[in-house]
Design a protein around this motif. Structure first.
Motif, PDB file in Angstrom:
ATOM      1  N   GLY A   1       0.830  -1.201   0.000  1.00  0.00           N
ATOM      2  CA  GLY A   1       0.000   0.000   0.000  1.00  0.00           C
ATOM      3  C   GLY A   1       0.860   1.244   0.000  1.00  0.00           C
ATOM      4  N   PRO A   2       0.265   2.326  -0.360  1.00  0.00           N
ATOM      5  CA  PRO A   2       1.032   3.574  -0.429  1.00  0.00           C
ATOM      6  C   PRO A   2       1.450   4.017   0.960  1.00  0.00           C
ATOM      7  CG  PRO A   2      -1.299   4.016  -0.731  1.00  0.00           C
ATOM      8  CD  PRO A   2      -1.161   2.527  -0.682  1.00  0.00           C
ATOM      9  N   SER A   3       2.636   4.566   1.022  1.00  0.00           N
ATOM     10  CA  SER A   3       3.089   5.044   2.321  1.00  0.00           C
ATOM     11  C   SER A   3       2.209   6.215   2.747  1.00  0.00           C
ATOM     12  CB  SER A   3       4.550   5.476   2.261  1.00  0.00           C
ATOM     13  OG  SER A   3       4.778   6.260   1.137  1.00  0.00           O
ATOM     14  N   ALA A   4       1.808   6.176   3.962  1.00  0.00           N
ATOM     15  CA  ALA A   4       0.872   7.183   4.458  1.00  0.00           C
ATOM     16  C   ALA A   4       1.493   7.876   5.655  1.00  0.00           C
ATOM     17  CB  ALA A   4      -0.445   6.508   4.859  1.00  0.00           C
ATOM     18  N   SER A   5       0.839   8.917   6.079  1.00  0.00           N
ATOM     19  CA  SER A   5       1.387   9.666   7.213  1.00  0.00           C
ATOM     20  C   SER A   5       1.282   8.834   8.480  1.00  0.00           C
ATOM     21  CB  SER A   5       0.637  10.985   7.375  1.00  0.00           C
ATOM     22  OG  SER A   5      -0.743  10.721   7.532  1.00  0.00           O
ATOM     23  N   ARG A   6       2.259   9.035   9.334  1.00  0.00           N
ATOM     24  CA  ARG A   6       2.345   8.281  10.573  1.00  0.00           C
ATOM     25  C   ARG A   6       1.189   8.689  11.488  1.00  0.00           C
ATOM     26  NH1 ARG A   6       7.201   6.871  13.706  1.00  0.00           N
ATOM     27  NH2 ARG A   6       6.327   5.684  15.439  1.00  0.00           N
ATOM     28  N   GLU A   7       0.569   7.687  12.116  1.00  0.00           N
ATOM     29  CA  GLU A   7      -0.520   7.962  13.056  1.00  0.00           C
ATOM     30  C   GLU A   7       0.012   7.812  14.481  1.00  0.00           C
ATOM     31  OE1 GLU A   7      -3.800   5.989  10.045  1.00  0.00           O
ATOM     32  OE2 GLU A   7      -3.962   5.580  12.195  1.00  0.00           O
ATOM     33  N   LYS A   8      -0.678   8.494  15.391  1.00  0.00           N
ATOM     34  CA  LYS A   8      -0.232   8.472  16.780  1.00  0.00           C
ATOM     35  C   LYS A   8      -0.533   7.109  17.396  1.00  0.00           C
ATOM     36  CE  LYS A   8      -0.491  11.586  20.774  1.00  0.00           C
ATOM     37  NZ  LYS A   8      -0.393  10.660  21.836  1.00  0.00           N
ATOM     38  N   GLU A   9       0.413   6.599  18.141  1.00  0.00           N
ATOM     39  CA  GLU A   9       0.196   5.338  18.864  1.00  0.00           C
ATOM     40  C   GLU A   9       0.371   5.592  20.356  1.00  0.00           C
ATOM     41  OE1 GLU A   9       1.769   1.708  16.451  1.00  0.00           O
ATOM     42  OE2 GLU A   9       3.122   3.388  16.037  1.00  0.00           O
ATOM     43  N   SER A  10      -0.377   4.859  21.132  1.00  0.00           N
ATOM     44  CA  SER A  10      -0.358   5.036  22.585  1.00  0.00           C
ATOM     45  C   SER A  10       1.027   4.706  23.137  1.00  0.00           C
ATOM     46  CB  SER A  10      -1.416   4.119  23.212  1.00  0.00           C
ATOM     47  OG  SER A  10      -1.145   3.902  24.566  1.00  0.00           O
ATOM     48  N   ARG A  11       1.497   5.542  24.044  1.00  0.00           N
ATOM     49  CA  ARG A  11       2.825   5.311  24.624  1.00  0.00           C
ATOM     50  C   ARG A  11       2.845   4.035  25.457  1.00  0.00           C
ATOM     51  NH1 ARG A  11       4.757  11.266  26.746  1.00  0.00           N
ATOM     52  NH2 ARG A  11       4.748  12.223  24.685  1.00  0.00           N
ATOM     53  N   ILE A  12       1.746   3.795  26.144  1.00  0.00           N
ATOM     54  CA  ILE A  12       1.676   2.574  26.954  1.00  0.00           C
ATOM     55  C   ILE A  12       1.780   1.356  26.046  1.00  0.00           C
ATOM     56  CG2 ILE A  12       0.213   1.210  28.504  1.00  0.00           C
ATOM     57  CD1 ILE A  12      -1.015   3.829  29.434  1.00  0.00           C
ATOM     58  N   PHE A  13       1.083   1.427  24.920  1.00  0.00           N
ATOM     59  CA  PHE A  13       1.128   0.309  23.986  1.00  0.00           C
ATOM     60  C   PHE A  13       2.539   0.128  23.437  1.00  0.00           C
ATOM     61  CE2 PHE A  13      -0.012  -2.708  20.917  1.00  0.00           C
ATOM     62  CZ  PHE A  13       0.536  -2.345  19.704  1.00  0.00           C
ATOM     63  N   ILE A  14       3.227   1.231  23.121  1.00  0.00           N
ATOM     64  CA  ILE A  14       4.596   1.140  22.600  1.00  0.00           C
ATOM     65  C   ILE A  14       5.512   0.512  23.648  1.00  0.00           C
ATOM     66  CG2 ILE A  14       6.612   2.486  21.866  1.00  0.00           C
ATOM     67  CD1 ILE A  14       4.661   4.496  20.627  1.00  0.00           C
ATOM     68  N   PHE A  15       5.331   0.922  24.905  1.00  0.00           N
ATOM     69  CA  PHE A  15       6.156   0.364  25.981  1.00  0.00           C
ATOM     70  C   PHE A  15       5.908  -1.140  26.112  1.00  0.00           C
ATOM     71  CE2 PHE A  15       8.456   0.061  29.819  1.00  0.00           C
ATOM     72  CZ  PHE A  15       7.716  -0.707  30.699  1.00  0.00           C
ATOM     73  N   ILE A  16       4.641  -1.537  26.077  1.00  0.00           N
ATOM     74  CA  ILE A  16       4.313  -2.971  26.182  1.00  0.00           C
ATOM     75  C   ILE A  16       4.895  -3.733  25.004  1.00  0.00           C
ATOM     76  CG2 ILE A  16       2.422  -4.650  26.119  1.00  0.00           C
ATOM     77  CD1 ILE A  16       0.756  -2.680  27.718  1.00  0.00           C
ATOM     78  N   THR A  17       4.803  -3.131  23.817  1.00  0.00           N
ATOM     79  CA  THR A  17       5.331  -3.795  22.616  1.00  0.00           C
ATOM     80  C   THR A  17       6.826  -4.028  22.739  1.00  0.00           C
ATOM     81  OG1 THR A  17       3.642  -2.774  21.243  1.00  0.00           O
ATOM     82  CG2 THR A  17       5.608  -3.568  20.126  1.00  0.00           C
ATOM     83  N   ILE A  18       7.558  -2.970  23.111  1.00  0.00           N
ATOM     84  CA  ILE A  18       9.019  -3.096  23.202  1.00  0.00           C
ATOM     85  C   ILE A  18       9.394  -4.137  24.255  1.00  0.00           C
ATOM     86  CG2 ILE A  18      11.140  -1.880  23.822  1.00  0.00           C
ATOM     87  CD1 ILE A  18       9.874   0.668  22.697  1.00  0.00           C
ATOM     88  N   SER A  19       8.766  -4.045  25.428  1.00  0.00           N
ATOM     89  CA  SER A  19       9.097  -4.977  26.519  1.00  0.00           C
ATOM     90  C   SER A  19       8.798  -6.413  26.107  1.00  0.00           C
ATOM     91  CB  SER A  19       8.287  -4.660  27.779  1.00  0.00           C
ATOM     92  OG  SER A  19       8.190  -3.310  28.002  1.00  0.00           O
ATOM     93  N   THR A  20       7.649  -6.617  25.495  1.00  0.00           N
ATOM     94  CA  THR A  20       7.250  -7.989  25.159  1.00  0.00           C
ATOM     95  C   THR A  20       8.141  -8.565  24.077  1.00  0.00           C
ATOM     96  OG1 THR A  20       4.990  -7.295  25.655  1.00  0.00           O
ATOM     97  CG2 THR A  20       5.259  -9.432  24.637  1.00  0.00           C
ATOM     98  N   ILE A  21       8.475  -7.743  23.072  1.00  0.00           N
ATOM     99  CA  ILE A  21       9.342  -8.257  22.003  1.00  0.00           C
ATOM    100  C   ILE A  21      10.713  -8.597  22.574  1.00  0.00           C
ATOM    101  CG2 ILE A  21      10.566  -7.613  19.897  1.00  0.00           C
ATOM    102  CD1 ILE A  21       8.096  -6.104  19.010  1.00  0.00           C
TER     103      ILE A  21
END
Lengths: 214, 463
Positions: B415-435
């Motif tokens: 798909g075409p590259s689109a503008s970055r959307e805001k993601e929840s900081r808590i979700f980003i923290f959980i993602t990084i920790s879990t990965i």
């Protein structure tokens, strides 16, 4: 553990006339179970279905009372009637609204004939089932009838009330057979909680689409 | 103080209290998440059955208590399970808060956590079937959304879970008879049949598996993911308890062969259906089926390594399902055609969400470097030694799921590259920790997962 003479429901110290009376009660319960669960197959009226469910649990009571004390058997009856009340209170609210098309005669005939076929199989195979679960025949007839007709109820309708009644019917069939082998008070109590819980969930699901999202 | 009161009744009472306070969102969310984390830490650290001296005072957490004439027993070896249940429940509550369903999810989740431990702790265990039935009924409330239509998946889930209860109750009766006369082949066969049927309904063994993808695609993925991760895990532990308790069951080759075959069937059905999936939520459902299939294969091997797989795979499986569910909840994916477009170009719009989704799915697939890989490799190796004919089925399961994951990855990166959307900081923290955790488990499994083998000390008669 409850012990049985497989041919006659025997009570230690009981008179023969008492035994005959109890057997008649058991067969009357079987009659109520077969009649109510067969009628419930093709009924569309929600009020009628709830009444049939209540009669069904009365039949279950008359059977379970052969194996359990009156008080313990009453737990099953009260739980079943409470379940019927909860389901009826929520589902019959919508009965006055405009409904779907009336059922086709062919559909009713199909369900009735399938139900009769199931009854034939139940009565014919009860002897074989008794080798697996050694309880009196009347318990197997009633239990297997409820289980199979409950399955048929769930399988032939996607409507919420029909599925809930089918599930309660199936579980009550199992409870009839299980009551003949196990008379634990705690199991009876937990089973009653599960039956009432199923009815409450059925009531909750009935009103869920009308609740505000919050 | 005893362990059942601490880990069963207090969480249940807390959940009931919070349910009545559910209008006060912040209070419920903070107490619920904090309580669950704290109880998880207590589970991991507080010894059961030993005297704990702090200064001049001494405390002993007794392992059992009697309720209505029946024992609830929590051994010291069960602490890891308790800790896992509460910690992961807390993480699910965070996800529920992010999706704004925390008000009723958290109280009911706490009650379910307490009841899950009760189901494992109750003696005799036939009462666990009825406790599980109550858990299923409670879970219906969190699986459904107010104002939404009732879909077929929720009814099917309710019916299949309830149908498992009679078989387990009958098993309890038959096991009593079999214990009296263990040489009666018919009684043994009957007991095995009832056990297999009961667990078939509960675990979703083919053909009773249809509720899993249906439930995943309908309703809220956070609630579905919570149920998919908690219920099968505890059900598998209950199965281990059954095997541990009855010697004639442990000696029955037929029983383990039946479990092995059930696991193979789940792998094949899960893999084949996953390969044809474009629905992201259903793909997660089939991943759960495949995971359960591997667990049944491990138990069916009836070896020490097999049982170790079941307990060691708990955390990687729970983490992967958690990560994938969180990621799906952050997209706007739904079953409609418009909703399915939601993941196209996701990598450009929400890179963290895409990363979480891919990490979760590929970990469930058993890709190298991620949490499930070393355990899956060991299991496949052991299976090949004992049942080389089963390798084809395992290959079908894994490759089918990988095909499904590849299709999703293609959509995410297309798909075409689109503008970055805001993601929840808590979700980003959980993602990084879990990965990071999944990578560490993949690279150093003995370091992080070997302690979980202590769970097996609670089942001393397993090989």
């Amino acid at each position: 553990m409850v012990s049985f003479d497989l041919n006659v429901i025997n009570f230690s110290g009981g008179q023969r006339s008492n035994q005959v009376r109890f057997e008649l009660i058991a067969y009357f319960g079987l009659f109520l179970i077969i009649t109510s669960s067969m009628i419930n197959l093709f009924l569309q009226s929600k009020r009628g279905m709830i009444i049939c469910l209540a009669v069904q649990y009365l039949g279950v009571f008359f059977l379970v009372i052969q194996a359990w004390s009156v008080g313990l058997s009453a737990v099953k009856l009260i739980a079943g009637w409470m379940a019927a009340t909860f389901l009826g209170a929520t589902h019959m609210i919508n009965e006055s609204k405009s409904e779907e098309n009336p059922p086709k005669t062919s559909g009713i005939l199909f369900k009735v004939s399938t139900g009769l076929f199931i009854l034939l199989i139940v009565f014919g195979s009860a002897g074989s089932v008794r080798t697996l679960i050694p309880v009196p025949l009347v318990f197997i007839w009633a239990g297997m009838t409820l289980i199979c007709l409950g399955f048929l109820q769930m399988a032939t309708s996607g409507k919420l009330l029909k599925v809930m009644i089918g599930l309660l019917t199936t579980l009550s069939g199992f409870e009839v057979m299980y009551s003949a082998v196990e008379n634990s008070v705690l199991v009876a109590g937990l089973q009653a909680v599960v039956v009432i819980g199923i009815a409450l969930i059925g009531a909750y699901l009935a009103i869920l689409p009308e609740l505000d999202r919050s | 103080m005893n362990a059942p009161i601490l880990y069963i009744f207090i969480p249940a009472v807390t959940g009931i209290t919070l349910f009545f306070l559910r209008k006060k969102s912040i209070l419920v969310q903070s107490i619920g998440i904090g309580f669950s984390f704290l109880w998880g830490l207590l589970g991991f650290t507080l010894p059961i059955g030993e005297v704990i001296t702090t200064g001049e005072s001494a405390l002993k957490i007794a392992s059992s208590t009697a309720v209505l004439g029946r024992n609830l027993t929590i051994l010291d070896s069960d602490r890891s399970v308790i800790g896992i249940i509460f910690i992961f429940s807390a993480l699910w509550y965070v996800g529920a808060v992010l999706k704004k369903i925390g008000n009723h999810f958290i109280p009911i989740g706490l009650i379910i956590s307490g009841l899950l431990i009760a189901a494992v702790a109750i003696e005799p265990f036939l009462y666990a079937a009825l406790i599980l039935a109550i858990i299923v009924l409670l879970s219906i409330v969190i699986l459904t959304e107010r104002g939404a239509r009732i879909e077929a998946g929720i009814l099917r889930y309710l019916v299949f879970q309830m149908l498992g209860v009679p078989f387990i109750l009958l098993t309890g009766w038959v096991l009593t008879v079999a214990g009296v006369n263990p040489s009666d082949e018919l009684v043994l066969f009957q007991a095995i049949l009832f056990i297999i049927l009961g667990f078939a309904f509960w675990l979703g063994i083919f053909p009773f598996h249809t509720w899993i993808p249906m439930l995943a695609s309908e309703g809220n993925i956070i609630a579905s993911g919570f149920i998919f991760s908690m219920l099968p895990s505890m059900t598998l532990l209950m199965l281990l308890d059954y095997i541990n308790t009855y010697s004639w069951l442990r000696d029955s080759q037929l029983f383990f062969q039946a479990l092995f075959v059930c696991g193979i069937i789940m792998l094949i059905t899960g893999g084949v259906w996953a390969a044809t999936q474009n629905n992201l939520k259903k793909l997660l459902g089939y991943a759960v089926i495949i995971e359960t299939g591997f667990a049944l294969i491990a138990i069916g091997l009836n070896t020490q390594a097999g049982y170790e797989y079941v307990v060691m795979a708990l955390i990687p499986r729970l983490l992967a399902v958690l990560l994938a569910s969180f990621a799906i909840s952050q997209t706007n994916f739904n079953s409609s055609k418009e909703g399915q477009v939601a993941i196209e170009g996701l990598f450009f719009r929400k890179p963290w969400t895409a990363s979480a989704l891919l990490a979760g799915l590929f970990s469930l697939a058993g890709m190298p470097l991620l949490g499930n890989f070393p355990l899956r490799l060991q299991l496949v190796d052991q299976t090949f030694q004992l049942h080389p004919e089963a390798i084809i089925s395992i290959a079908i399961g894994i490759s089918g799921f990988l095909i499904g994951c590849s299709k999703i990855s293609t959509q995410i990166c297309r798909g075409p590259s689109a503008s970055r959307e805001k993601e929840s900081r808590i979700f980003i923290f959980i993602t990084i920790s879990t990965i990071i955790l999944l990578l560490c488990m993949g690279l150093f499994p003995n370091l992080l997962l070997s302690n979980l083998v202590n769970i097996l000390t609670g089942f001393p008669f397993l090989k």
